[in-house]
Structure formats: structure tokens, C-alpha cells
Design an enzyme around this catalytic site. Structure first.
Site, mmCIF file in Angstrom:
data_model
loop_
_atom_site.group_PDB
_atom_site.id
_atom_site.type_symbol
_atom_site.label_atom_id
_atom_site.label_comp_id
_atom_site.label_asym_id
_atom_site.label_seq_id
_atom_site.Cartn_x
_atom_site.Cartn_y
_atom_site.Cartn_z
ATOM 1 N N CYS A 127 0.859 -1.184 0.000
ATOM 2 C CA CYS A 127 0.000 0.000 0.000
ATOM 3 C C CYS A 127 0.893 1.232 0.000
ATOM 4 O O CYS A 127 1.797 1.350 0.813
ATOM 5 C CB CYS A 127 -0.866 -0.028 1.254
ATOM 6 S SG CYS A 127 -1.744 1.520 1.502
ATOM 7 N N GLU A 162 9.663 -1.242 -11.384
ATOM 8 C CA GLU A 162 8.422 -1.336 -12.156
ATOM 9 C C GLU A 162 7.189 -1.008 -11.316
ATOM 10 O O GLU A 162 6.271 -1.824 -11.190
ATOM 11 C CB GLU A 162 8.298 -2.723 -12.794
ATOM 12 C CG GLU A 162 9.362 -2.989 -13.834
ATOM 13 C CD GLU A 162 9.234 -4.359 -14.508
ATOM 14 O OE1 GLU A 162 8.515 -5.223 -13.971
ATOM 15 O OE2 GLU A 162 9.853 -4.545 -15.558
ATOM 16 N N GLU A 320 16.156 -2.703 -18.682
ATOM 17 C CA GLU A 320 16.064 -4.157 -18.799
ATOM 18 C C GLU A 320 15.717 -4.526 -20.235
ATOM 19 O O GLU A 320 14.936 -3.833 -20.890
ATOM 20 C CB GLU A 320 14.939 -4.725 -17.910
ATOM 21 C CG GLU A 320 15.152 -4.624 -16.428
ATOM 22 C CD GLU A 320 13.991 -5.275 -15.656
ATOM 23 O OE1 GLU A 320 13.258 -6.105 -16.241
ATOM 24 O OE2 GLU A 320 13.811 -4.926 -14.484
HETATM 25 ZN ZN LIG Z 1 -3.735 1.170 0.465
#
Ligand SMILES: [Zn+2]
Length: 683
Positions: A127, A162, A320
Site C-alpha cells: 500500500c 516497475e 532491462e
Molecule cells: Zn492502500
């Protein structure tokens, strides 16, 4: 209209070479480090490798228990790299977290669109709002910067890996509401912007607003909400990146920071994210098939490189790429001879100052154990792939003069994330097949085939003062959404002599995805001199035609029914109830021209049309030659010397006629780099 052709400083101060290397996970080999690490250094030198990216996904090795750091192994590998002349691209480890963190602080784990909470494991599973996750990343990033800030091997900071995905937890919902409150000020404004009276969605309390779920379309039918959620998610990544970068910038202000992007990944508006990066980097995995399809694969790679370079208008890092098979593709086909060199030189041709791989040494376990690598499980330099990599190393070592050079593009093609999000949500026309990406690529390909360098720019950038000054041609396929100021900037561009090309499905909605009133293409109606009254969607087998210059071209999928309102009609529809009505127009305005292509067409039309545009406008071609199909030429320049890259994406031989009896022979998937003094620019 002119541009400065300059040479930028190398990405890593004091390293005036193209960087060559890749992701390296020495932490997976700690048990055999005395032999493996030393052998890795020998193999790296042998392959002409001068950079390795370390520390990606290494959090469990760096902080095995909360607050207890283990830097010994990284000290050792950083020293080894320095002794071997290898620049470190040092990562922050936030792409995946250790088990203790998920167990002690479950709030760090992500909640999906269907509101299910992830278990520990995997990557990108965090998160971005979580105060705990922010505190932990700040602590370890600070520790890394303090420990390695002065290390002579340190060249670039590689922040996380990424960035992507979304989190729908309660913390993120609250943050989303705060973002909306800040943006709209009142629910009244929000309801108007979202047109939320539709299906009784009018919001009467901020707490009623929830993120669009993946298991139930209820909230997704409010397109303004979906758009704002995507913009909010982008801002979450921008904010988290800045949070991660803060200690690095404070302690090592001279070390450039980047995070590796993924081409046209739909989840983040990269134009926005790139604003906060020092250097842009991206991960490129083209799907070469050794068939005719390789031409389109080459076009797509070129487009992605051009997009990535254009994000900051300067050289970028190919962070990459695979030296051979890409394990996560459904078919992990090997690179045919020449392909690895081709894709590496192609990146450089479009502005990359690095060629880097995932991965240097193949791991023994995990989902990427069969992904292509410089060093295979066999463990030596006696492999075909190793020799391919060494060949790239040799070629790059001879191209120091290319470092920092610029791509002189007279043409800009618009690719726009907000526009894509709006088209993806749109219910109408061909809702499952708006074909935005493919259409942009089709128009781009017409320039690629002629070897015309192209920048790929954002719809909102058009409106920024001076952004368009350097271009002579602006192409905006399916610019369905027109954000504030865009139409005015396009109009000014045309008036002062620019050539603008628009297509069907343009100028339908504003920045909140509300339709324009008063006729499409909305605020571009005057500039284009057309009114688009209706748009016809065709079934798969349906065909219409555009008749232009005595030739008939197929039209399919989307045909817009337009009226010329001042524009000159160049081409007309061939059949159906709208036969004879305008299908291709040009509006002469000020010193410039604004073309409108009313229907979707094939490559034959786009080729002929853009050959005319290139000839009429005199935009720069990389090579003054007619290129055979599947061959492109691209140029990098420092203002005095041009480096012209000729790339054959065909699995067969090709020959370029250079004039005066001179020809260029290209092997299947072959490439050649030519040098010449820069021709005097007329600007
Ligand atoms: Zn969250």
C-alpha cells in the site's frame, strides 16, 4: 521553428561511455560468493559489461529483522564492482518486502479492486498510503544513502522496480477522497464534473465516494470517477517516488535517480511520473518471431523507445531487456542470430545511452529461473547468448561519440494516457475495439518506414507554452479527449505554418470525460474546418473506401460522417449511404494546414498520405534514400556529426540504395551505423 541539437552530459558523471550490463542478484548467491562472485566479475569484464544493477528485491537480505541491517554482503559486492571498473546502479528494495513486515504490519499489504486483501509474497504488493510502509522505506533508503553515498562505484539510484498496480484499502480510500476534495472543493463541483446525476450517483457526502471496484461495475459507470482514480493512482506513485527519493537527494544530490518504466503500461500516466525523475529508464521485451511480424515488432519497439526518450527529451536508460528468451511470454522463443544486437542497437538509435538486461546470472529458483541471462545455468562464457552479449559490448564500446547526443525530430505524434483511459471506458462506436494504441502505431509506422525521426508527446503538453515550436508536423490520432488549452495551441501551431493531422473520433470529450456540446470535433472544429455529425461503426466484414487522388483505399471499422465547413475536400467515401461525402479534408489556415482523416484505413493509405506530408513539409529523414519495407533509419546528432542507424527488422536480407551506385547490404535482422557531418539545417 528550430531546435537546438546539443550533446547532453553522460548519465553517470565521469563515465563517458554507453553503459552495458544488467540486473544482478548477488544476494541469491551468498553461500557460494567466494567462487561465484569472483567468477561473475571475470565474466562481466569478458562480456564488455561496465554496469550492474544490484539490490533490487534485496530487502530480506538487507534487513532480515526489523531494524537490523546486514550491509556486509553489499559492501563486498560494491567493492568488487569498483575494482572491476563496473558502475553500480543501486536499487532501493521497496519492490518486495520481508516477511516480518507483512506479519507485524498487515496494513502494508495491498487490497485489490475486489476488496480482497493480498497475502504476503509476490512483488508490488504494498500500500502506497500506509504510514508504516513509508516509514520503513524511508529508513532503509536513508541507511543505503548514508552507507554508499560516497562509494566510488555508485552511479545511479534505481528506485524500487516497475511501479504498478493499485491499492483499494481504507487508507487509500481516505486519501482518494482528500485528493478529490482538494481538486473540486465542493461536492457540487464534483457532481457536475462527473455528470453524476446519471443513474442516481449524485454524491451527497464525501464518504459515499469509493474507488472503482473490479468485481462490480457500479462505480465504473461514472467515467469521471474512473479517470480521477487513475490520475490519483498516478499521483500516489509520484508521491511515493518523491518520498523514496527524498533521502537520496538530500545525501547524494549529484547521483541521478530513476525508476524503471514499462512503455505504454496503462496504470500510470508516465508523462506525469517522468516529471520527477532525473533520468528516464524502461524495460523493453519485444516479441521477435522470425516472421514477417517482426516488422511490426520493430515498429512497436521504436515507438516505445521514442515515447520514453520524449518523456524528458534527452537520452534514457534501457534498464532491462532480454539477451535471449523472455520466460513470461506464452512462447519463450530464442533470439535468432542478429536479433539481440538489433534490439540493442535499436534502443541506442532512439536515444538510449545504456543497454541493460534482466538478468546477468540466471537464478536457480523462482518464476524467472528460465528467463534469458548473460550467464546461463551452465555457468561459463561458452554459450551462444554470452557471445551475443559480448558482441553488443564490443559494438557499444566503439560508440562513445554517441553518448549524450540528441534525436532531431521535426514530427510529433501524440500518445495520451488520459485519452486512452477515456476511450477504454467509452460505451459506443466500437467499444471493445476502439483500437487507440494500434491506430497511433499505424500512423507512427508511416514515418518509421520513411526513416523520419519522431517524438511522442502528451496531449496536455501540447498546451504548454513553446512545446510545439520545435515541430513542423503534429499528428494526433483519435484525440477523443481535448484538455484545456490543447485546441488553442494546435490552432496557433497551424496558423504559424505547422501541419496538423487529426482523425475520426477526435474532440468528443473534455478533461472530465463530458462530451462537448455544439458539434464535434469540439474546440477543434474551426481549426479543422469540419463538423463531424455522426460516426458509423462497421462490422468486421464491412468495408467502405476513401477515394483520393484517383485511387481507392479501404476504409473499415470507424467511418465518421463529416461536413466540410471551410476545409477543402481531398477525398470522399466510396460506398454506402454516405458515398461521395468528404472523407479526407485539409483546412488552410494562416501559414499552415490542418488535415482530417475521417475513417480508419490501412497502411496503403497512411503510407501514401504521409509520404505526401513528408515531401510537402520537408521534414528531416535520417537517410536520403528510399528504404525497403521493414527497414528503418534513425539518427542521433551532437550538432556536428550525425550517427545514422540503419536497422533491418526483416528476418531476411535487405538492400538500401544510397544513390551514386552505392548500396548498403543488411543481413537478416542486421544493422549498420553510419557517420556523416550534420547537413546544414535550413532553420
Ligand atoms: Zn492502500
Amino acid at each position: 521553428m528550430s531546435r537546438d541539437i546539443i550533446r547532453h552530459a553522460p548519465i553517470v558523471k565521469g563515465v563517458p561511455h554507453l553503459l552495458h550490463g544488467g540486473d544482478y542478484n548477488p544476494d541469491q548467491w551468498i553461500r557460494s560468493k567466494d567462487t561465484t562472485w569472483k567468477e561473475d566479475m571475470r565474466l562481466a569484464r569478458l562480456a564488455g559489461i561496465n554496469t550492474l544493477s544490484v539490490g533490487i528485491f534485496a530487502w530480506a537480505a538487507l534487513e532480515p529483522e526489523e531494524g537490523r541491517y546486514e550491509f556486509g554482503w553489499l559492501d563486498e559486492i560494491m567493492d568488487l564492482m569498483h575494482e572491476n571498473g563496473i558502475t553500480a546502479v543501486l536499487a532501493t528494495p521497496s519492490g518486495a518486502r520481508p516477511g516480518w513486515m507483512s506479519q507485524r504490519y498487515p496494513e502494508v499489504l495491498r487490497v485489490n479492486g475486489d476488496r480482497s486483501k493480498n497475502l504476503h509474497g509476490g512483488r508490488h504488493n504494498h500500500c502506497l498510503t500506509s504510514p508504516v510502509y513509508r516509514e520503513k522505506t524511508l529508513a532503509i533508503n536513508t541507511a543505503l544513502a548514508e552507507r554508499y553515498g560516497e562509494h566510488p562505484a555508485l552511479g545511479v539510484w534505481h528506485i524500487s522496480n516497475e511501479y504498478g498496480g493499485e491499492c483499494h484499502c481504507d487508507l487509500c480510500q481516505e486519501r482518494f477522497r482528500a485528493y478529490l476534495q482538494d481538486k473540486y472543493g465542493s461536492l457540487d463541483e464534483l457532481n457536475e464534473a462527473w455528470w453524476s446525476a446519471f443513474w442516481a450517483k449524485t454524491y451527497t457526502d464525501w464518504s459515499h465516494i469509493v474507488s472503482p471496484g473490479s468485481h462490480w461495475r457500479g462505480e465504473q459507470d461514472i467515467h469521471g470517477l474512473r479517470l480521477d482514480w487513475m490520475r490519483f493512482t498516478t499521483e500516489q506513485f509520484v508521491d511515493f517516488y518523491l518520498h523514496e527519493a527524498a533521502p537520496l537527494k538530500a545525501i547524494t544530490p549529484d547521483i541521478p535517480c530513476t525508476t524503471n518504466l514499462m512503455g505504454t503500461y496503462p496504470g500510470i500516466d508516465y508523462y506525469r511520473l517522468a516529471q520527477v525523475l532525473d533520468v528516464v529508464s524502461w524495460d523493453s521485451y519485444p516479441q521477435w518471431s522470425n516472421t514477417d511480424r517482426d516488422v511490426r515488432t520493430g515498429v512497436e519497439s521504436s515507438f516505445n523507445h521514442d515515447l520514453t526518450r520524449s518523456l524528458k527529451g534527452k537520452p534514457f536508460m534501457l534498464m532491462e531487456s532480454s539477451p535471449s528468451a523472455t520466460n513470461w511470454r506464452p512462447v519463450a522463443k530464442l533470439h535468432r542470430p542478429g536479433v539481440h544486437l538489433l534490439q540493442s542497437m535499436q534502443a541506442v538509435a532512439h536515444g538510449a545511452d545504456t543497454v541493460q538486461y534482466f538478468q546477468f546470472r540466471k537464478g536457480r529458483g523462482g518464476s524467472e529461473k528460465f528467463h534469458g541471462a548473460v550467464v546461463d545455468h551452465e555457468g561459463t562464457e561458452r554459450t551462444r547468448v554470452f557471445r551475443d552479449v559480448a558482441e553488443v559490448g564490443e559494438r557499444l564500446a566503439g560508440l562513445d561519440a554517441v553518448v549524450g547526443t540528441t534525436t532531431p525530430a521535426d514530427v510529433a505524434v501524440v500518445y495520451d494516457w488520459s485519452n486512452r483511459w477515456a476511450l477504454d471506458d467509452m460505451k459506443g462506436m466500437l467499444q471493445d475495439k476502439t483500437g487507440y494504441q494500434g491506430t497511433v502505431l499505424d500512423h507512427y509506422q508511416a514515418f518509421w518506414e520513411q526513416g523520419v525521426p519522431v517524438d511522442v508527446i502528451d496531449g496536455s503538453l501540447i498546451a504548454a507554452p513553446g512545446e510545439l515550436d520545435q515541430y513542423r508536423v503534429l499528428v494526433a490520432p483519435m484525440l477523443y479527449m481535448l484538455r484545456p488549452g490543447v485546441a488553442e495551441a494546435v490552432n496557433a501551431f497551424v496558423e504559424r505554418g505547422g501541419t496538423f493531422v487529426a482523425t475520426y473520433a477526435s474532440g468528443y470529450v473534455d478533461e472530465n470525460d463530458r462530451t462537448f456540446l455544439g458539434g464535434f470535433p469540439g474546440p477543434l472544429r474551426d481549426t479543422l474546418g469540419v463538423w463531424a455529425e455522426e460516426i458509423d461503426a462497421l462490422y468486421e466484414d464491412d468495408r467502405n473506401a476513401i477515394v483520393w487522388n484517383g485511387k481507392e483505399y479501404e476504409a473499415f471499422e470507424l467511418c465518421e460522417l463529416i461536413h466540410a465547413e471551410g476545409a477543402e475536400v481531398l477525398g470522399a467515401y466510396g460506398t454506402d449511404f454516405y458515398a461521395g461525402r468528404p472523407a479526407l479534408t485539409v483546412n488552410h489556415r494562416g501559414e499552415g494546414k490542418a488535415y482530417f482523416i475521417a475513417a480508419r484505413t490501412g497502411a496503403d493509405f497512411l503510407d501514401d498520405f504521409y509520404r505526401k506530408v513528408v515531401a510537402d513539409t520537408g521534414v528531416e529523414r535520417a537517410l536520403d534514400a528510399d528504404l525497403p519495407a521493414g527497414v528503418t533509419a534513425q539518427v542521433r546528432s551532437d550538432g556536428d556529426t550525425d550517427h545514422v542507424f540503419v536497422l533491418n527488422c526483416n528476418p531476411t536480407e535487405a538492400r538500401v540504395d544510397l544513390g551514386d551506385g552505392e548500396t548498403l547490404e543488411l543481413a537478416p535482422h542486421g544493422n549498420v551505423v553510419l557517420q556523416r557531418p550534420r547537413p546544414n539545417s535550413e532553420a
